[in-house]
Design a protein around this motif. Structure first.
Motif, PDB file in Angstrom:
ATOM      1  N   ARG A  30      11.511  -1.400  26.685  1.00  0.00           N
ATOM      2  CA  ARG A  30      10.580  -0.789  27.643  1.00  0.00           C
ATOM      3  C   ARG A  30      11.124   0.534  28.161  1.00  0.00           C
ATOM      4  O   ARG A  30      10.379   1.500  28.334  1.00  0.00           O
ATOM      5  CB  ARG A  30      10.301  -1.759  28.794  1.00  0.00           C
ATOM      6  N   ALA A  31      12.434   0.605  28.393  1.00  0.00           N
ATOM      7  CA  ALA A  31      13.026   1.867  28.859  1.00  0.00           C
ATOM      8  C   ALA A  31      12.872   2.952  27.794  1.00  0.00           C
ATOM      9  O   ALA A  31      12.529   4.097  28.100  1.00  0.00           O
ATOM     10  CB  ALA A  31      14.496   1.657  29.206  1.00  0.00           C
TER      11      ALA A  31
ATOM     12  N   ALA B  97      16.845   7.269  28.052  1.00  0.00           N
ATOM     13  CA  ALA B  97      17.409   6.010  27.552  1.00  0.00           C
ATOM     14  C   ALA B  97      18.734   6.272  26.844  1.00  0.00           C
ATOM     15  O   ALA B  97      19.714   5.552  27.048  1.00  0.00           O
ATOM     16  CB  ALA B  97      16.419   5.328  26.618  1.00  0.00           C
TER      17      ALA B  97
ATOM     18  N   VAL C 263       9.431   4.408  27.780  1.00  0.00           N
ATOM     19  CA  VAL C 263       9.129   5.341  28.866  1.00  0.00           C
ATOM     20  C   VAL C 263       9.744   6.708  28.588  1.00  0.00           C
ATOM     21  O   VAL C 263       9.091   7.739  28.748  1.00  0.00           O
ATOM     22  CB  VAL C 263       9.675   4.813  30.209  1.00  0.00           C
ATOM     23  N   ASP C 264      10.989   6.752  28.182  1.00  0.00           N
ATOM     24  CA  ASP C 264      11.691   8.032  28.100  1.00  0.00           C
ATOM     25  C   ASP C 264      12.883   7.887  27.166  1.00  0.00           C
ATOM     26  O   ASP C 264      13.941   7.422  27.548  1.00  0.00           O
ATOM     27  CB  ASP C 264      12.150   8.434  29.513  1.00  0.00           C
TER      28      ASP C 264
END
Ligand SMILES: Nc1ncnc2c1ncn2[C@@H]1O[C@H](COP(=O)(O)OP(=O)(O)OP(=O)(O)O)[C@@H](O)[C@H]1O
Ligand SMILES: [Mg+2]
Lengths: 293, 231
Positions: free
Chosen positions: A174-175, A183, A178-179
């Motif tokens: 999930r991290a 990460a 997002v980015d």
């Protein structure tokens, strides 16, 4: 048979479609959500899962339930491994450029299809269901296997959801979604995450295929319909929203099944495609996707 | 501690940093100033391995960071608070901190220490990061970085857009870290803040170091501020 029981039968048939569609579409949605890759070859991972199930059940032999269980365990793993390899050899080298990956996965689609044609052949072949009894309802008997497909698909989806929300690996995915850059700044090997997500997405399609193949037979062109329906589902559900994808899969799977049951499969596809057009015009973020600017 | 030698880097064919040399020492705060576009953020990303160095070296206690893939850099104790915070917005406060803890396998002790520094975060562990106020987001961005127990801390304009009380809180935290021996590189645009915090000030212009002064040699009306920052 009265209309009530008839409708119930149609609903149960459609629920099988909805269940496998949900698995396939969640795989597609995960890949798009995390990697921003539109995987045109997703349907071929479905097909490979079915074909692998055929090979595995025939190779292993033994009682049908045992052969089927082995196929259910091994076919998705094999397909996931192929997907991870494709990610490493092709998508990574294209730096996940959106346009380039579309072209590359179209190429993969034909490679997988032709490979299946060469090694498996043009015929459709069934896999024996693991068990064969019918549950006798007051109005009609119904295949216990079909019911177990719905149940298993639901269990796998819950498993995926728990994995994404509760496990460390899910958190890392999930991290990364997002980015990616940030990460990496926190020690996440995003190349590995991408390979794992691509493998997981393909593995889910393969699970759906193994579940469906005792009902629908394995064929080298069987990836087309799941691909189209999965795309429709992901767009209607909202790109990258897993919850939306599952809800949309249930809606589309049920309506597709019902329309096909009462009228014709072609009408079902026409209406589903029309639905996508309407969603794209009036709610481009999908029915359940967050509005992003 | 952290040594940068003859560093050149850029985005594709566009060069941004040119022959840049710089050192950050333990238990010191090195401030970096320079106009918009001078290359301050690019320097931070380059240290993190997010922008590849085309020439020169970055070493931390003898380890050549510039030859590591980006995800291997933070493991050596380099923590990064990016410009604009770059939180994992849809994730909760607790999950954002968890990502930081996982980077170097830190445990509950570290987490408690970070939450003691920023008690407001403790009250909001289950809140989604994107819904935090600007000040709380910055606390989380710094807290997430501190979860690495870093040897080197890179802070890229952490006080941008914050009110004075929040700025004071962040200043206190940075000073406390200095006492524990952390080498801090702080990109900061306001001379008053720099004069309060810095041990050394590096002025950047056009992608390289134009001037490097000890804090003691700078006064609020030092010509460097006018020349390289324009205030
Ligand atoms: N991802 C990128 N791709 C191409 N060029 C970039 C990229 N990021 C920054 N640049 C360019 O690099 C130069 C330096 O940018 P950088 O962000 O490092 O400046 P800065 O000193 O941090 O400025 P600011 O004070 O505005 O934050 C600028 O000319 C910018 O346009
Ligand atoms: Mg900057």
């Amino acid at each position: 048979m009265g209309f009530g029981p008839f409708l119930l039968l149609a609903l149960m048939e459609s629920a099988v479609t909805a269940a496998t569609l949900a698995l396939t579409a969640v795989g597609l949605s995960l890949v798009f959500g995390v990697m921003r890759v539109v995987n045109v070859a997703h349907g071929e991972f479905f097909m490979l899962g079915a074909v692998a199930a055929w090979f595995i059940t025939n190779f292993i032999g033994g009682p049908p339930w045992f052969a089927f269980l082995m196929a259910l365990a091994l076919a998705p793993l094999a397909v996931a491994a192929i997907a991870a390899l494709a990610d490493r050899l092709i998508l990574k080298r294209l730096d996940y450029e959106p346009e380039a990956t579309i072209v590359a996965t179209i190429g993969l689609l034909y490679i997988f299809q032709q490979a299946a044609l060469s090694f498996y052949g043009p015929q459709a072949m069934p896999v024996e269901p693991p068990f064969n009894f019918r549950i006798q309802l007051p109005w009609f008997g119904y295949s216990a296997y079909k019911l177990s497909v719905i149940l298993l698909a639901a269990l796998v989806l819950i498993g995926v959801w728990l994995f994404l929300t509760r496990s460390k690996a899910g958190l890392v995915m999930r991290a990364t979604q997002v980015d990616r850059e940030t990460a990496q700044a926190f020690g996440i090997d995003t190349d590995r995450v991408y390979a794992a997500v691509f493998a997981l997405g393909a593995g889910l399609a393969a699970i759906a295929a193994v579940l469906i193949v005792p009902i629908a037979q394995a064929h080298y062109l069987m990836g087309h319909d799941p691909l189209l329906l999965a795309f429709i589902t992901v767009i209607v559900g909202g790109l990258g929203s897993l919850r939306g994808t599952v809800i949309a899969a249930i809606l589309i799977g049920l309506s597709d099944g019902l329309i096909a049951f009462f009228w014709s499969p072609t009408l079902a596809k026409i209406l589903a495609t029309l639905l996508v057009a309407m969603v794209l015009v009036f709610r481009p973020q999908g029915l359940f996707g967050a509005r992003t600017t | 501690m952290l040594r940068i030698d003859g560093l050149s880097a850029g985005y594709g064919p566009v060069g941004v940093l040119h022959d840049l040399t710089l050192e950050a020492r333990a238990a010191q705060i090195t401030c970096i100033m320079g106009r918009n576009g001078a290359g301050k953020s690019t320097l931070m990303k380059c240290i993190m391995g997010l922008v590849p160095a085309s020439r020169g070296s970055i070493t931390l206690d003898g380890v050549a960071l510039h030859s590591l893939p980006a995800h291997r850099v933070p493991g050596h104790g380099v923590a990064y608070v990016p410009q604009g915070r770059r939180l994992f917005g849809p994730l909760t406060v607790a999950e954002n901190l968890q990502i930081g803890l996982m980077t170097r396998n830190m445990g509950d002790e570290t987490r408690d220490r970070v939450l003691d520094l920023f008690p407001r975060l403790r009250e909001r562990l289950d809140q989604v990061a994107a819904t935090l106020s600007g000040g709380e987001q910055q606390m989380l961005a710094i807290g997430r970085a501190l979860c690495l127990e870093p040897k080197v801390l890179l802070l890229d304009e952490p006080t941008e857009g914050l009110q004075p009380s929040m700025i004071a809180l962040i200043r206190d935290v940075v000073l406390r870290l200095k006492e524990t021996g952390v080498a801090t590189i702080l990109v900061e645009q306001r001379p008053d803040a720099v004069l309060q915090l810095a041990d050394r000030v590096v002025f950047m212009a056009n992608g390289t170091v134009a001037d490097c002064s000890e804090r003691a040699d700078l006064s609020p009306d030092a010509p460097q501020f006018m020349a390289y920052v324009g205030v």
